[in-house]
Design a protein around this motif. Structure first.
Motif, mmCIF file in Angstrom:
data_model
loop_
_atom_site.group_PDB
_atom_site.id
_atom_site.type_symbol
_atom_site.label_atom_id
_atom_site.label_comp_id
_atom_site.label_asym_id
_atom_site.label_seq_id
_atom_site.Cartn_x
_atom_site.Cartn_y
_atom_site.Cartn_z
ATOM 1 N N ALA A 1 0.836 -1.212 0.000
ATOM 2 C CA ALA A 1 0.000 0.000 0.000
ATOM 3 C C ALA A 1 0.863 1.251 0.000
ATOM 4 O O ALA A 1 0.554 2.241 -0.678
ATOM 5 C CB ALA A 1 -0.931 -0.007 1.217
ATOM 6 N N ALA A 2 1.964 1.222 0.752
ATOM 7 C CA ALA A 2 2.875 2.369 0.787
ATOM 8 C C ALA A 2 3.537 2.572 -0.574
ATOM 9 O O ALA A 2 3.668 3.712 -1.050
ATOM 10 C CB ALA A 2 3.931 2.162 1.870
ATOM 11 N N ARG A 3 3.948 1.468 -1.217
ATOM 12 C CA ARG A 3 4.560 1.587 -2.546
ATOM 13 C C ARG A 3 3.576 2.179 -3.551
ATOM 14 O O ARG A 3 3.925 3.060 -4.349
ATOM 15 C CB ARG A 3 5.046 0.225 -3.039
ATOM 16 C CG ARG A 3 5.765 0.288 -4.395
ATOM 17 C CD ARG A 3 5.605 -0.992 -5.191
ATOM 18 N NE ARG A 3 4.215 -1.332 -5.425
ATOM 19 C CZ ARG A 3 3.450 -0.758 -6.360
ATOM 20 N NH1 ARG A 3 3.942 0.185 -7.129
ATOM 21 N NH2 ARG A 3 2.201 -1.130 -6.509
ATOM 22 N N LYS A 4 2.343 1.734 -3.485
ATOM 23 C CA LYS A 4 1.322 2.247 -4.395
ATOM 24 C C LYS A 4 1.100 3.738 -4.188
ATOM 25 O O LYS A 4 0.957 4.506 -5.144
ATOM 26 C CB LYS A 4 0.009 1.491 -4.178
ATOM 27 C CG LYS A 4 -1.108 1.948 -5.114
ATOM 28 C CD LYS A 4 -2.396 1.175 -4.857
ATOM 29 C CE LYS A 4 -3.512 1.671 -5.767
ATOM 30 N NZ LYS A 4 -4.801 0.986 -5.477
ATOM 31 N N ARG A 5 1.104 4.176 -2.926
ATOM 32 C CA ARG A 5 0.907 5.605 -2.647
ATOM 33 C C ARG A 5 2.079 6.433 -3.149
ATOM 34 O O ARG A 5 1.887 7.552 -3.650
ATOM 35 C CB ARG A 5 0.702 5.824 -1.146
ATOM 36 C CG ARG A 5 0.427 7.273 -0.774
ATOM 37 C CD ARG A 5 -0.745 7.854 -1.536
ATOM 38 N NE ARG A 5 -0.947 9.264 -1.276
ATOM 39 C CZ ARG A 5 -1.521 10.112 -2.122
ATOM 40 N NH1 ARG A 5 -1.947 9.676 -3.314
ATOM 41 N NH2 ARG A 5 -1.668 11.378 -1.810
ATOM 42 N N ALA A 6 3.292 5.892 -3.057
ATOM 43 C CA ALA A 6 4.457 6.597 -3.592
ATOM 44 C C ALA A 6 4.316 6.793 -5.096
ATOM 45 O O ALA A 6 4.625 7.861 -5.639
ATOM 46 C CB ALA A 6 5.731 5.816 -3.275
ATOM 47 N N GLU A 7 3.823 5.768 -5.776
ATOM 48 C CA GLU A 7 3.580 5.858 -7.220
ATOM 49 C C GLU A 7 2.516 6.908 -7.522
ATOM 50 O O GLU A 7 2.645 7.694 -8.469
ATOM 51 C CB GLU A 7 3.155 4.485 -7.731
ATOM 52 C CG GLU A 7 3.030 4.365 -9.231
ATOM 53 C CD GLU A 7 2.661 2.944 -9.627
ATOM 54 O OE1 GLU A 7 1.476 2.692 -9.910
ATOM 55 O OE2 GLU A 7 3.572 2.092 -9.646
ATOM 56 N N GLU A 8 1.470 6.943 -6.711
ATOM 57 C CA GLU A 8 0.385 7.902 -6.905
ATOM 58 C C GLU A 8 0.858 9.332 -6.703
ATOM 59 O O GLU A 8 0.389 10.249 -7.392
ATOM 60 C CB GLU A 8 -0.769 7.598 -5.945
ATOM 61 C CG GLU A 8 -1.509 6.312 -6.276
ATOM 62 C CD GLU A 8 -2.502 5.920 -5.175
ATOM 63 O OE1 GLU A 8 -3.311 4.982 -5.436
ATOM 64 O OE2 GLU A 8 -2.461 6.494 -4.075
ATOM 65 N N LEU A 9 1.787 9.533 -5.750
ATOM 66 C CA LEU A 9 2.323 10.884 -5.529
ATOM 67 C C LEU A 9 3.006 11.413 -6.777
ATOM 68 O O LEU A 9 2.875 12.591 -7.125
ATOM 69 C CB LEU A 9 3.310 10.871 -4.354
ATOM 70 C CG LEU A 9 2.714 10.764 -2.961
ATOM 71 C CD1 LEU A 9 3.823 10.574 -1.932
ATOM 72 C CD2 LEU A 9 1.897 12.003 -2.621
ATOM 73 N N GLY A 10 3.745 10.532 -7.457
ATOM 74 C CA GLY A 10 4.407 10.932 -8.698
ATOM 75 C C GLY A 10 3.401 11.307 -9.766
ATOM 76 O O GLY A 10 3.581 12.279 -10.509
#
Length: 273
Positions: free
Chosen positions: A259-268
């Protein structure tokens, strides 16, 4: 610091900038060679008092003398800050510590390809940080060495070959200290519930995490082997780990990191436009 002529500018003066600035000064870089752009007066005053560095409210022509610009801004403010500084920093090497913002976006905003993205973590504040680094093709070996020299003042580092891996790094080590504190909270709570006072419980929990981490660092054996050595079938550790497995704690934890990795991708995606 071996490069006594190095001039560094920080865009943003928060915790991560403070960690790097503190490390640089401890390693001998004069405060006069460090400049900070920080919009909040209280933060500027703290930086000046704590480190003796120059801190200004806005990006200006003074940035043109910087050899390295460290972008320590929040993802949502990066584009605006880059627009203000672009005219003054195109000759510099750029190091971003902003989560999620991809180097393609940074290159477009700044008009340069000499960009290194990094993902540090908060133990950098005490010189125990873990930072992953990614360099665009235009970054020279000398540029990389300069970045390593700066990051080494905050702890360890490693390079990743693909930028997409920084999202996984964000989930694992960037956010990782919060996971450790989360488990320390739980261990401290349990200790208190079992009759220890809060201070004793915290000291035991923190000491155990620190010691186990050092043992894992020093050992070449798999983590599973280290765990099994503490776990006698039918014993106390076995009872605790069996309870954790029954509650699927490991699976839930792995899911949380995804979930954290996905959110990092979404921030980009969200702030890199």
């Amino acid at each position: 610091m071996t490069d006594n002529n190095l001039r560094i500018a920080f865009i943003g003066g928060g915790n991560m900038a403070s960690a790097i600035i503190g490390g640089l000064i401890r390693q001998g870089l004069p405060a006069a060679q460090i400049a900070v752009v920080e919009p909040f007066a209280e933060a500027r005053a703290r930086l000046a008092q704590q480190f003796g560095v120059q801190a200004g409210e806005n990006a200006g022509s003074a940035l043109a003398s910087a050899d390295l610009v460290v972008w320590a801004v929040k993802p949502q403010t990066f584009k605006e800050a880059a627009g203000q500084a672009r005219a003054h920093v195109q000759q510099a090497l750029h190091l971003s510590v902003a989560a999620g913002i991809r180097s393609d976006s940074i290159a477009q905003w700044l008009g340069t390809e000499r960009i290194v993205r990094s993902m540090p973590n908060t133990p950098a504040l005490v010189g125990k940080g873990m930072t992953a680094l990614y360099a665009r093709a235009a970054v020279s070996d000398a540029d990389k060495q300069r970045v390593e020299q700066v990051i080494a003042t905050t702890g360890e580092h490693l390079w990743v070959a693909e930028e997409r891996h920084l999202d996984a790094v964000t989930a694992l080590s960037g956010s990782g200290p919060a996971y450790v504190f989360y488990f320390l909270e739980a261990m401290t709570q349990a200790g208190s519930e079992m009759g220890l006072d809060a201070g004793q419980a915290r000291r035991l929990a923190v000491g155990t995490f620190a010691g186990a981490s050092e043992l894992a660092r020093a050992s070449s054996e798999p983590l599973q082997v280290l765990r099994e050595r503490v776990t006698s079938k039918g014993g106390t550790t076995y009872a605790a780990l069996t309870s954790l497995e029954q509650d699927r704690v490991k699976a839930a934890f792995v899911k949380a990191l995804h979930a954290a990795r996905k959110r990092a991708e979404e921030l980009g995606d969200e702030f890199g436009k």
